[in-house]
Design an enzyme around this catalytic site. Structure first.
Site, short mmCIF file in Angstrom:
data_model
loop_
_atom_site.label_atom_id
_atom_site.label_comp_id
_atom_site.label_asym_id
_atom_site.label_seq_id
_atom_site.Cartn_x
_atom_site.Cartn_y
_atom_site.Cartn_z
N GLU A 196 0.70 -1.15 -0.05
CA GLU A 196 -0.10 -0.11 -0.05
C GLU A 196 0.92 1.38 0.08
OE1 GLU A 196 -3.61 -1.86 2.61
OE2 GLU A 196 -2.33 -0.27 3.48
N LYS A 232 7.02 -1.46 7.00
CA LYS A 232 7.30 -0.22 6.31
C LYS A 232 8.50 -0.08 5.68
CE LYS A 232 8.41 2.11 10.65
NZ LYS A 232 8.08 3.34 11.81
N GLU A 234 -5.53 7.68 7.46
CA GLU A 234 -4.69 8.76 7.87
C GLU A 234 -5.27 9.98 6.83
OE1 GLU A 234 -0.65 8.86 7.29
OE2 GLU A 234 -0.42 6.87 8.05
N ARG A 294 -3.59 9.02 16.97
CA ARG A 294 -2.91 7.73 17.30
C ARG A 294 -2.48 7.69 18.58
NH1 ARG A 294 1.85 6.40 14.18
NH2 ARG A 294 2.53 5.02 15.98
N ARG A 300 3.31 -3.87 17.69
CA ARG A 300 4.27 -3.64 16.61
C ARG A 300 4.87 -4.87 16.30
NH1 ARG A 300 6.97 1.18 14.97
NH2 ARG A 300 6.47 2.33 17.00
N LYS A 338 2.62 4.24 1.43
CA LYS A 338 2.86 4.80 2.89
C LYS A 338 2.64 6.32 2.76
CE LYS A 338 5.58 4.56 6.70
NZ LYS A 338 5.03 5.84 7.04
#
Length: 527
Positions: free
Chosen positions: A225, A393, A276, A247, A387, A227
């Site tokens: 996707e 990422k 986002e 967040r 995480r 970022k």
């Protein structure tokens, strides 16, 4: 429970490097707490008052602890024998009530009253308890009893599986509440911790990957996707009632009224979606992150900026829809629902196991002005607050989210400004921050002015030209690589580090870990 008993446990935790022993010590202490003391004890041993930040800075504490003029008695000269005996009676509840009192003070005379209340606590405390209170107020209780280890201790103390404790804490965002429930009712106490509308859950987080090949090696077939370098938002929708959360789980609806109108137009009866918002320029390219964050200022400024700084909404996950919780569903099922209920706002996605196809998609993301790609496992659940390696990422520029530990007064053109930043990565085992180097690069005059004021507010002590600060501010740091260095405690240093942006949307516990940095040093790989 006496404060001195909790402090003794804290010191024993600090004195051992064994994770299992830390957990055992914490569990023993938790079992001894009265029900009314659980939230206080969990908060203190996690490194903060139950009330959060209570407005006591380093300057107030320094004033109280500073030697007094000869003609005036010292803070601790008064009733020295009584102080020792009084410390035996200083209960956790006494400290909590004092902190609660401090948080309610405002207006004329509030500063003096805060000092008076704090002075009474310090006089009643013995030396070890006083030192603990100082470190607690300054955010310096970093002994490995932070959220990860505390969750283990709650599980052991309540004889409940750790996975269930972590899930409840992630869904509620409140480990203290989970501890209260578990220690009172055991496993049955967790039944109330589920996804609830308008109670935000911790967002799922990502680990860095060194590139396309690294991501495919870890995930096999991956969903890539775009970022986005924007502000993370969790949106709770119940008809026309639409609320946005950051967040950090703070409500920010007032900052995005234009986006809220767009979401209402979707006509959804009930949903929780993750995404986002990004400020876009007139050519449709994303602005840098600091520009987007201007929209999250004062309400009057937001009203003025709606037209000049429009936000684009992108959604990439759905946690709940029409009464059904989806966080345990495979990602591909959640994405299918998202594309059905909000197709115009779903993130650009490409699922493949072919490095060439993924690289082409990566190049397209960069051409559109994005940071790079996210790579996600199509089969993974939504790990609220986690995480793990289900989300990776991949950035064009290698970056880490680090915590500012100190800043140095500048010289020459930067004289009078706090400039050179000391950077630390989080050590999940000890709760400490491991220094990885310094940087003064990438700072605008506006940044210098802001951080000079901010770090004096967060200062805990000064050594010459170095101002040590509470480890609260997260910065995104770009760098070339990691190299071995005996100069720093972790044996590593970032090469050619420069400031990319401050990240007010992230907490210190969201920072990258020292293990991530060690892996970069070990492999020598970067995008």
């Amino acid at each position: 429970m006496l404060l001195a008993d909790l402090v003794a446990t804290s010191n024993r935790i600090k004195g051992t490097r064994s994770r299992l022993e830390k957990i055992d010590l914490l569990a023993q202490l938790l079992r001894r707490l009265e029900s009314s003391e659980v939230a206080i004890g969990v908060a203190f041993l996690s490194g903060h008052p139950r009330q959060g930040r209570i407005g006591i800075g380093g300057s107030v504490i320094r004033d109280l602890l500073a030697p007094q003029p000869a003609k005036e008695p010292s803070l601790f000269d008064a009733l020295p024998d009584a102080a020792a005996s009084a410390s035996d009676a200083l209960q956790l509840a006494d400290v909590d009530r004092a902190f609660e009192r401090i948080t309610t003070l405002s207006g004329t005379g509030a500063a003096a009253e805060r000092k008076r209340v704090l002075r009474e606590l310090f006089v009643r405390a013995d030396e070890e308890s006083r030192d603990f209170l100082v470190r607690l107020l300054l955010g310096e209780i970093r002994q490995g009893a932070l959220a990860g280890i505390m969750a283990d201790a709650v599980a052991r103390a309540g004889d409940v599986p750790l996975g269930e404790i972590r899930r409840a804490a992630m869904l509620s965002g409140d480990l203290e509440a989970v501890a209260i429930a578990v220690l009172a009712a055991g496993r049955a106490g967790l039944e109330s911790f589920r996804i609830t509308m308008f109670r935000p859950v911790q967002p799922m987080l990502a680990q860095p990957a060194t590139g396309i090949a690294d991501a495919l090696e870890r995930l096999g077939t991956a969903a890539f996707e775009h970022k986005l370098d924007g502000a993370r938002v969790q949106i709770h929708i119940a008809g026309d009632d639409v609320r946005f959360y950051s967040r950090q789980l703070n409500e920010v609806t007032a900052s995005v009224p234009d986006v809220a109108r767009v979401v209402r137009s979707l006509g959804l009866a009930e949903a929780i979606v993750d995404g986002e918002v990004v400020a876009m320029d007139t050519d449709g390219h994303p602005h840098p992150f600091p520009v987007t964050m201007r929209r999250f200022g004062r309400t009057l400024e937001v009203a003025r900026m709606i037209d000049e700084l429009p936000l684009a909404l992108t959604l990439f996950d759905v946690l709940r829809h029409d009464g059904t919780d989806l966080i345990d569903a495979p990602a591909r099922e959640r994405w299918a629902i998202l594309r059905r209920i909000a197709p115009a706002f779903a993130v650009a996605q490409y699922i493949t196991n072919d490095p060439g196809e993924a690289s082409a998609f990566y190049d397209e993301a960069l051409r559109r002005g994005h940071e790079g790609l996210m790579a996600k496992s199509p089969d993974a659940p939504y790990e609220a607050g986690g995480r793990g390696f289900a989300w990776l990422k991949i950035k064009a520029v290698h970056t880490l989210d680090l915590v500012v530990l100190a800043a140095e007064w500048g010289s020459g053109r930067r004289k009078g400004w706090l400039s050179n930043l000391h950077l630390g990565a989080r050590d999940p085992a000890s709760g400490e921050f491991v220094m990885l180097g310094k940087t003064f690069k990438g700072m605008t005059d506006e940044m210098l002015a802001w951080q000079t004021e901010e770090f004096q507010r967060l200062a805990v002590r000064t050594e010459g030209h170095i101002v040590h600060v509470r480890p609260e501010r997260v910065v995104e740091i770009a760098f070339n690589d990691v190299q071995e260095s005996p100069r720093y405690p972790g044996g590593m240093a970032l090469r050619l580090a420069r400031l990319k942006a401050y990240r007010p949307d992230k907490r210190a516990e969201d920072a990258d870990t020292v293990d991530t940095v060690r892996e970069i040093l070990r492999t020598g790989r970067r995008p």
